[in-house]
Design a protein around this motif. Sequence first.
Motif: not given
Length: 116
Positions: A50-66
């Motif tokens: 769960l923790y690893m999946e959560l971190v992966l999703r959080a990193k992927m969301r950053r792709e759209f920050d700009k």
Amino acid sequence: MDYEKICKKVMDLDPKIRFAGIINEKGRLFAGGMREGFKSLEDSRDDEMLYMELVLRAKMRREFDKVLGPVQFAMSYREKVIIMSFPVKENVLLLSTEKGIDFSEIPFKIIKLLSH
């Protein structure tokens, strides 16, 4: 930043918060944990996944920050619990709550708490 203190303050917001923990970029819990009197719904091996999946999703969301702006929080409304995650620098604050929590209010209290 005192992450243990942050987790304690988050837990103090509502007795329906089951878990508040800080997960690092490698998917490891290093602060906080389960509220006393509550039992984890998954076993410890599932926690790691769960923790690893959560971190992966959080990193992927950053792709759209700009384009969309940075994520302030994400929420999953599940059958048994509500899961919320909040970016905290390079880490993630993970919350697990009972279904009866006011999820229209609690995330914004946490955002305010994290901004101080």
